[in-house]
Structures are given as C-alpha cells and as structure tokens.
Design a protein around this motif. Structure first.
Motif, mmCIF file in Angstrom:
data_model
loop_
_atom_site.group_PDB
_atom_site.id
_atom_site.type_symbol
_atom_site.label_atom_id
_atom_site.label_comp_id
_atom_site.label_asym_id
_atom_site.label_seq_id
_atom_site.Cartn_x
_atom_site.Cartn_y
_atom_site.Cartn_z
ATOM 1 N N LEU A 382 1.910 -11.956 7.218
ATOM 2 C CA LEU A 382 2.115 -11.107 6.128
ATOM 3 C C LEU A 382 3.775 -10.571 6.156
ATOM 4 C CD1 LEU A 382 -1.215 -8.879 5.836
ATOM 5 C CD2 LEU A 382 -0.803 -11.014 4.814
ATOM 6 N N THR A 383 4.298 -10.690 4.738
ATOM 7 C CA THR A 383 5.594 -10.164 4.859
ATOM 8 C C THR A 383 5.526 -9.403 3.626
ATOM 9 O OG1 THR A 383 6.396 -12.187 5.875
ATOM 10 C CG2 THR A 383 7.968 -10.875 4.565
ATOM 11 N N ASN A 384 6.245 -8.082 3.583
ATOM 12 C CA ASN A 384 6.403 -7.225 2.760
ATOM 13 C C ASN A 384 4.974 -6.894 1.725
ATOM 14 O OD1 ASN A 384 9.168 -7.092 3.003
ATOM 15 N ND2 ASN A 384 9.422 -8.794 1.651
ATOM 16 N N TYR A 385 3.929 -6.983 2.571
ATOM 17 C CA TYR A 385 2.579 -6.665 1.917
ATOM 18 C C TYR A 385 2.659 -5.153 2.044
ATOM 19 C CZ TYR A 385 -2.401 -6.075 1.175
ATOM 20 O OH TYR A 385 -3.622 -5.591 0.671
ATOM 21 N N GLU A 386 2.084 -4.649 0.670
ATOM 22 C CA GLU A 386 1.892 -3.111 0.443
ATOM 23 C C GLU A 386 0.321 -2.776 0.387
ATOM 24 O OE1 GLU A 386 4.527 -1.249 -2.299
ATOM 25 O OE2 GLU A 386 6.408 -2.558 -1.697
ATOM 26 N N ASN A 387 0.291 -1.607 0.780
ATOM 27 C CA ASN A 387 -1.151 -1.039 0.474
ATOM 28 C C ASN A 387 -0.663 0.755 0.530
ATOM 29 O OD1 ASN A 387 -1.206 -0.394 3.043
ATOM 30 N ND2 ASN A 387 -2.638 -1.960 3.592
ATOM 31 N N ARG A 388 -1.901 1.584 0.414
ATOM 32 C CA ARG A 388 -1.707 2.919 0.211
ATOM 33 C C ARG A 388 -2.856 3.693 1.560
ATOM 34 N NH1 ARG A 388 -2.883 3.354 -6.174
ATOM 35 N NH2 ARG A 388 -3.964 1.694 -5.333
ATOM 36 N N LEU A 389 -2.112 4.482 2.273
ATOM 37 C CA LEU A 389 -2.660 5.180 3.311
ATOM 38 C C LEU A 389 -2.813 6.599 2.819
ATOM 39 C CD1 LEU A 389 -1.888 3.406 6.517
ATOM 40 C CD2 LEU A 389 -3.673 3.173 5.166
ATOM 41 N N ARG A 390 -3.999 7.323 3.228
ATOM 42 C CA ARG A 390 -4.022 8.692 2.800
ATOM 43 C C ARG A 390 -3.318 9.632 3.990
ATOM 44 N NH1 ARG A 390 -8.955 8.805 3.479
ATOM 45 N NH2 ARG A 390 -9.165 10.096 5.074
ATOM 46 N N ALA A 391 -2.851 10.680 3.490
ATOM 47 C CA ALA A 391 -2.192 11.377 4.572
ATOM 48 C C ALA A 391 -3.242 12.524 4.579
ATOM 49 C CB ALA A 391 -0.746 12.097 4.091
ATOM 50 N N VAL A 392 -2.754 13.680 5.744
ATOM 51 C CA VAL A 392 -3.558 14.543 6.132
ATOM 52 C C VAL A 392 -3.891 15.496 4.629
ATOM 53 C CG1 VAL A 392 -1.831 16.094 7.315
ATOM 54 C CG2 VAL A 392 -4.453 16.144 7.816
#
Length: 935
Positions: A382-392
């Motif tokens: 994968l190159t420059n693949y984006e997703n979103r992770l939840r912060a605390v």
C-alpha cells in the motif's frame, strides 16, 4: 562473352560470372538458351538485385542465388549452384517442406524470423531468417519453381533476446530485499531464456549453495579458476557429465566463469557460471552480456546489504519516530505499535497490542481497511492509503499508510495528515478547476506523417511543445521543426529514409518551435506499413528533454562544487597539521635565540645577526598563524567589533602605506551593526584585501570598501546559516581574474604575484577566519573588469568594543621563586621552556608525557605551577589537567597549544598561551595565573 548468356545472366556480379562460365549440360532442363522465360526473367532480377534472393526451378527445385545470398550459404558456396534444394539445405529441409509443397500448388508463404539450424560453417548454427516463397508461374499456368526473398535476422533476434534477459533481470532484482530473493530472481529470469544460457549457477560469498547450483559447481570444480575475475572467461565443460540442455536438443560444451563485483571493494562478492548455447560456438559478444549480468547482480547485492543496514537503523528509529509504526497480523490484530501511538491518539500502547484494528477505526473505514489489509497480505504494498483512527478524546485522525509484508506480517507506518487534509478539502473547488485545466495536457508530441513527410494528425502535446495549432500545421512538411542547418544537410529526409528502410529512426537533436525558439528533443519515427508490407506513412513521437539535459548540467556543476569543497577541507586539515609542527619548531628557535641574546657579549655584528634570526623566526610564526587561520584552528579573541570605526582607525596608515595612486573610499550606512569577530584578525584580513586590490591595479585606481547589513534566509547561495550578517566588500578596477584563478585563489600557497612577492596565504587566512567566525568569504571577478572580495561576518548581539591598547613589551619581574612542572612530548620545546623558566629564576621539573607528569606531580607536593602542552600522545593536556584537578583542586595551570580550539576544561578557567611564545609572554602568563591564585 556470349551475348546470349549475358542476356540470361546479366550484370557484373560474382554469381553472374559464375553462371555464365558454368557448363549447364547436366541440368535436367537443358542449356540456358532453351530455358523458359518464367525462369530467365526472375534470374535477371535476382542477379541485378542487392537483396538476398534464391530461385528453385524444376521438380527438384534446382538452386540459383545471387551475391547477397552467398554469405548465408557459408562453405556451401559455390557448390550449391544448380543442386536440388533438398540437398543444399538438407539439415532444415524438413522444416520448410510443407511450405515448398504449398508453393508448388501456387500459394505464396511468409516466415518472420524463423529458427533454422544451418550447417553453413561446418557445424549446426542457430540462425533466424525472415523470408517469403513466391511461385514462379509458366505461361501455361503451371508452377515451374519458386522465388525466395530472404533477410537474415540472427543478430537482431539474439541481441533482442539477450537485452530482454537483461531487462527482466533488472526488473526482478529491483525488488529483492534479501539474498534468498536475489537467488530466486536469478533462477526465475534465466529459466525464461534457456537458449543463450541452458543452465546457470550462482554462488554468493558467505551463502550456502542452492542444491541445483551445488551439484553443477561440484561437477566442474576442478575446471573452475581459484579466483573468479570480474572480466570473466570462457572454458570448456568437463566431458562425461550430463549437463542440462535447456531449450536445445544438445547439451552445452562451454561456459563462462565470472566474478560478481563487490561495490567499493577490490574483492568479488561471489561467482556466476553461465553455460553457453551449443549452437553459437564462435559468439564472443556473450562475454560482454555476462559482465552486464554480473554487474546487475552485484548492484542488487549491494542494495540488499544496504537494506539490511537500513533495517538495523529502522529498529533504532522505531522508538523515536514521530510517525506511527505498527505490525499487524493476517487476522488484523496489532502485534506491535510504536510509542507515537500514544503521542498521536492518546491511547496507551499496551491497550492497542492484541486488539483488532477495527476497535480504533472509524466505522465507515472498516470495510475498505479490511480489503486494504488483504491486498497488503497478498504482496501488494500500500502506498498513501488513508483511513481514520479514533483518538482518546473521541475525535478522529486521518493517517496515510505505507506498508510492506514480511513473514506473513504487515509492517506499516502512518503519518498524521489530519491538518493537511483539512486544508486540502477547503481547496476542493480550486483543485477541480486545476484538474480540468491540465486534463488535456501531455508531455509528448504525437503526430502522423504521410509517406512524403507531411503532417496528417496533431495532438495536444504537439501543440503545447511546438506552438502550432492543428489548422496551422496539418498538411505542412514536418521539416519545419528542424533547424536551418539540419535542413541544409537534408536531415529530415534522411530520418524518413532510415525509418522506411529499418523500420524505426531514433535520435536526440535540436528542434524549433513556432516562435523560433530551439529546444532539445528526443525523437522516434516509426514506419507504418499496410498488410502487404508497403509503407503508408510514419508515426512520430517527440519529447522535450531540454529541462532534463539542463538538470544534468546542474548536477555536474554540483558535483564539481562538492569535489572542490572536499579538496579544500583536506588541504585545511593538512595545513593545520603542518602549522602545528612548525609552531613547535619556531618556538624552539625563538626561545633559544632570546636566551642566547642574554649570554652573548656586546658585539654589534652578533647583535645584528641575532636580530635578523629572530625577525625571520617571527615571520615564520606569522606564516603559521595564517596557515592555522586557513585551517580554522587559530585562537581568536572574539568580541563585538565596529567595522566602520576599525577602518577609520587604520585608514590613514593604510593609505600612506599603499600610496596616493590608490585612493581608498569607504561607503558605510549611518548605523551598521557590530560584527562577531577578532578585531586584530579582522584588521589583518582587511589589510590583506586592500593590498591585494592595490597589487591587482598596478597603474593605480580607486579602491572602494562598502558595508551593508544583510538578512540571509535558509537555502541561500552563500551557504550561510539563516540570520543577520554584515557584508564587507573591497572592490578594485584592476586586471581581474579568470574563473580558474578565482576557484583556486583561497587555496594556501597559491599566488599570482610571482616568486618572492607573496606567500599565497593572505586570502586563505581571510577564508579560514571567516569560516571560523561562522561567516564566509567569496570572490567575484571578471578578466579586465576588476575584483570584489566579499567578507560576510555574523552580526554581534553584544555592545561594540574598541580595540584594546597594545600590551607593554617588558618582561614582568619575578615576584617569587616557583617550582614549576613543565610538560611537553617534544624534547626541544620542553628543554627551551625549562631554560626560559630557569632564566626567570624558577625551579623546573620536566615531564615528557601526561603519565610521566602525573607520577612526578604525586611525588612532589612542592609544585607551585603546571605548564603543559595540549597535543600529546596517550594523554592530552586537557586530560592531564582533569586528573590533577582530582589530586589538587584549583592548582595554578597554564596550557600551551598552537591551536585555538579544544582547550576548554569544564568547571574552571585555564590560562592559555599560544605557540610559539617568547619569554615575555611566558612571564606574563605566570604573573597572571599566580596573581589570580594569590587573589
């Protein structure tokens, strides 16, 4: 000559003469005069053509051929003339027999690069021929024979095959990451070309052999050289072994043994065995291919070694990287995460390990991230693949991922691009407008030409590169893109002719845009043919490579600058070392002469000679100080210096010294900030530049000194760190210098003033002083236009100070008799230092090293003062002082060194004295340090 035979066998070719002189009585179809026109007519064409041709006539196709075809026959020429086809080419007749029958039935045939094992040199040989069989019809409609037009393409086919092997090997090796994958790539590539190399064996130094390679190398071990040369060599394979035959029906009989080059080393990194095609016995070009193959493998191995080193560095980066790094298994479970997890998202690292990635994922991204993980696990990085992770805190961060796979695990690193994406989303509308704007722009001019070279189609890239609109250029001859010189040499016509004859024309050259501007172009012209092989036009592809070639030139200039910088650094190191040793020698001479002066009787002649000797030694000391200045190793008394005030104080003296023919003018702003400098060294530097300006203007002329305050930004061409600097320029209108003289002007001992008129150290001293102060020095000059010597010095943050008044020259009186430990590894320096101290009335204990000094110091509690050299083997002066501080804190100490740096002792001030020093300077230092001790 029989006119009738000359008509049947026309021309002056070799074969025409052979045919006219032959007795044709044995031919089944009689004498030439009785042959049918269906044979005579193609014979005339054959003998007057320069294309390779042969004719077969009669039921058994008796063989006729021209001069162009004779090399293809090899040793069968000229006996092949008149013999049946199946006898001439008995070894390959079975391969073409069906086509012969089809021609006899009236059907033409065509073969493109057909493989034929011909025995034209006494042994079977791999050859490739493109040829057509055309029936020769008699007047009654029957087929009397066939005409063959042939082109041998052996060299092209084999060359393309080998180049394809090199290309595939390059592609395969580009992705290897370890030695095992390197071996696998080599075996995979050569499995696809077992014509040139029926089998290969690769052994890398330090690696165990693959079982296939091991059996091959073992079978030929006695025949192999003990040391594999990177140039390689061809040897005969041992008989009695069953060697793999690859794509052939016969095993190879010869092989190449070649060493794998090790980059940056004279040794080889391994060895390679390449068996050779049994049907290319005399092919010597294959050795060059083997060298290219070995070079590719060597480069790949160097990449693997570098990658291994990089992995070790990556381990160290794991804990300090601000980007997020993690390891995830095939089930989507976090196996490890870097400390940046907590910095970016706030979750403790231990809460993430062992949990599924979806526990922290935005719900809308879980499905696509699962699919992305599947791709990553299937070796699709994968190159420059984006997703979103939840912060605390419940917010989501956008991370951009790059992955690689190893041992069933996915290694990923992600960069937090949340802020950047917010900005990008705000610019969505303008981005869409920009996308529509560039959508039709291409980097290639692609257009079609008719058979005469007139433009018949035009694309957007062509319009952009040349400036012609379609309605302006279509129908015009493409020669308008060429320069006037090229058109005079008929280059456009020659290019089309080459493309027409060879199928393609490739070249780089100058082309002209519509507005007359020239640009460098890479051009490919391909011939376009119809189904019958007739040329119907050309396809041209042109690429503007002007910027690429300019970038190459800039790269060469950058390399030259780097080389010059490295050379100057090396010269500086050498100069500093020489100056240090000269200081020691001059100190021995000067101190000895001073002591000798006190012991000589009053004699004017002796006094004058002694004075001359001291004067010469003092000049040598000045010379070494300039050498140390160039090497940036001198001792500087740095303070805030007002340049305008400094120049004002020295202006009258300098003007009287250089003469009225060179009037000095200063141009300074009302408020010029002080500089961070050594006032005495700066004064000397400016004096040097003024004298150089005078010498460069022998007939007289103005010398202008300008000052200004400049703010330097990052990436400036001066190479200075960002900040505020005072720029001091000394400008003359003299003879000037060429570029080579400017480049070498700051090298030590380089001078244009002639023998005895300059040491060549003036500009090198200025250069070194500026570098040591954090500034720089540059020269701008043109021959006949004068020179600007420009000194950049950093602006001082402290208040301006005036130069200190010169110290009194008398030797301070001795207040008390001291016991002094003198330490120096040079016996001459140590002896003269002791002599000067004893002459001052002190008791001296000598030590030849740091360890010797420690022993004597421990045994003599009455020692009042330590005088030590700095540069000594095993233990430096600073290290000795540190040891003595432990034994007796606050011990009075003087350290002596020719260098001005590296003399700091943490926690206390040490009196420093520069080499060479005289008795007065030594006495002053003793008085200062002992006075401070008493106080």
């Amino acid at each position: 000559m029989n006119n009738e035979l000359a008509d049947i066998f026309p021309g002056n070719s070799l074969m025409a003469g052979v045919m006219r002189g032959r007795n044709w009585a044995d031919m089944p179809f009689g004498e030439p005069q009785d042959w049918p026109d269906a044979l005579k007519i193609p014979l005339r064409m054959l003998l007057t053509s320069r294309f390779e041709m042969w004719i077969g006539w009669g039921p058994d196709l008796r063989f006729f051929y021209n001069d162009a075809y004779a090399p293809t026959l090899g040793i069968k020429h000229p006996d092949a003339l008149g013999r049946p086809l199946h006898e001439v080419w008995s070894e390959v007749y079975a391969d073409v027999a069906d086509q012969v029958e089809r021609v006899k039935a009236g059907e033409g045939t065509w073969n493109k690069a057909l493989l034929l094992l011909l025995e034209r040199n006494g042994y079977p040989e791999e050859t490739y021929h493109s040829f057509s069989y055309s029936p020769l019809f008699q007047f009654d409609g029957s087929v009397g024979g066939l005409l063959c037009v042939v082109t041998e393409e052996t060299a092209r086919v084999i060359s393309e095959r080998r180049l394809e092997t090199l290309r595939q090997l390059g592609n395969a090796l580009a992705t290897v990451t370890d030695r095992a994958s390197l071996h696998g790539a080599v075996r995979s590539v050569f499995a696809s070309n077992q014509k040139d190399f029926p089998f290969v064996a690769l052994q890398l130094a330090g690696d165990s052999l693959h079982e296939d390679d091991a059996s091959i190398i073992k079978a030929m071990r006695e025949m192999l050289p003990k040391t594999f040369d990177v140039d390689g060599g061809i040897f005969d394979l041992p008989a009695g072994e069953t060697w793999p035959s690859g794509d052939w029906d016969s095993p190879p009989v010869r092989a190449i043994a070649i060493g794998i080059p090790a980059l940056g080393s004279e040794t080889t990194a391994g060895s390679l065995i390449l068996s050779l095609n049994p049907y290319r016995a005399d092919d010597q070009d294959v050795l060059n291919i083997a060298r290219l193959i070995a070079g590719q493998i060597g480069n790949a191995l160097a990449h693997v070694v570098a990658l291994s080193n990089e992995r070790r560095r990556a381990d160290r980066l794991w804990s300090v990287s601000r980007d997020l790094m993690l390891i995830i298994d095939s089930d989507g479970i976090f196996r490890s995460v870097s400390p940046s997890w907590t910095r970016i998202l706030g979750h403790p690292v231990e809460e993430a390990i062992g949990r599924h990635f979806s526990d922290f994922m935005h719900p809308d991204d879980i499905a696509s991230s699962t699919e992305a993980l599947r791709h990553a696990l299937n070796d699709r990085e994968l190159t420059n693949y984006e997703n979103r992770l939840r912060a605390v805190d419940g917010t989501y961060h956008r991370l951009q991922w790059h992955t690689t796979k190893d041992d069933g695990l996915v290694y990923a690193y992600g960069r937090d691009v949340t802020e950047r994406r917010e900005v990008e989303e705000a610019l969505t509308e303008s981005r869409e407008q920009f996308r529509r704007l560039v959508q039709g722009v291409t980097d290639y001019a692609i257009y079609m030409l008719d058979p005469e070279g007139h433009v018949s189609s035009w694309n957007e890239g062509a319009r952009r590169i040349t400036g012609y609109e379609p309605n302006e250029i279509i129908g015009q001859h493409y020669a308008c893109f060429y320069t006037d010189e090229d058109r005079e040499r008929e280059e456009p016509c020659k290019a089309l002719e080459i493309a027409r004859m060879e199928g393609r024309f490739l070249a780089d050259g100058w082309r002209v845009r519509k507005d007359g501007e020239r640009f460098r172009a890479s051009v490919v012209i391909d011939a376009i043919r119809d189904d019958d092989g007739r040329p119907i036009g050309f396809a041209s592809v042109t690429r503007d490579i002007t910027e690429r070639e300019e970038s190459q030139r800039q790269l060469e200039r950058a390399r030259e600058a780097l080389f010059h910088s490295q050379k100057m650094e090396a010269i500086g190191q050498l100069t500093g070392g020489i100056a240090h040793d000269f200081n020691n020698l001059l100190m021995a001479v000067m101190s000895s002469l001073e002591l000798l002066r006190k012991r000589l009787p009053a004699d004017p002649v002796s006094e004058r000679l002694l004075h001359n000797a001291l004067e010469g030694a003092q000049r040598g000391a000045t010379l070494t100080q300039r050498m140390l200045a160039f090497a940036r190793r001198q001792e500087l008394n740095v303070d805030s210096v007002d340049v305008a005030e400094l120049l004002s104080g020295m202006n009258d003296l300098v003007q009287r010294s250089i003469g009225p023919e060179w009037p000095i003018t200063t141009r300074f702003p009302l408020r010029l900030p002080a500089v961070h400098a050594d006032a005495n060294q700066l004064e000397m530097a400016l004096l040097n530049l003024i004298v150089n300006a005078r010498d460069a203007t022998p007939a007289g002329g103005p010398i202008v000194i300008k000052g200004s305050c400049e703010n330097v930004k990052a990436g400036s061409a001066t190479g200075l760190a960002p900040g505020s600097y005072v720029r001091i320029e000394v400008r003359d209108k003299g003879t000037g210098m060429d570029s080579e003289t400017v480049r070498r002007a700051t090298e030590p001992f380089f001078t244009t003033k002639g023998v005895g008129k300059g040491t060549g150290l003036g500009l090198s001293m200025v250069h070194g002083m500026a570098q040591q102060l954090g500034g720089t020095f540059e020269l701008v000059s043109d021959v006949g236009q004068g020179t600007s010597a420009i000194l950049w010095l950093p602006v001082s943050d402290c208040e301006k100070t005036k130069p200190a008044a010169p110290a009194h020259e008398e030797t301070p009186p001795v207040k008390s008799r001291l016991t002094i430990l003198a330490v120096d590894d040079d016996p001459l320096i140590r002896m003269n230092t002791a002599a000067m101290l004893e002459d001052l009335g002190h008791d001296v204990i000598e030590a030849h090293s740091g360890s010797d000094a420690l022993r004597k110091f421990k045994s003599r509690p009455d020692i009042d003062l330590l005088i030590t050299d700095q540069a000594m083997p095993n233990m430096t002066g600073i290290q000795l002082i540190a040891e003595i501080e432990v034994l007796r804190p606050n011990m009075p100490i003087i350290i002596a060194s020719g260098y001005g740096d590296g003399l700091e002792v943490p926690g206390r001030e040490i009196e420093r004295i520069g080499k060479p020093y005289d008795q007065r300077r030594l006495a002053e230092a003793i008085a200062k340090v002992m006075g401070a001790q008493v106080g």
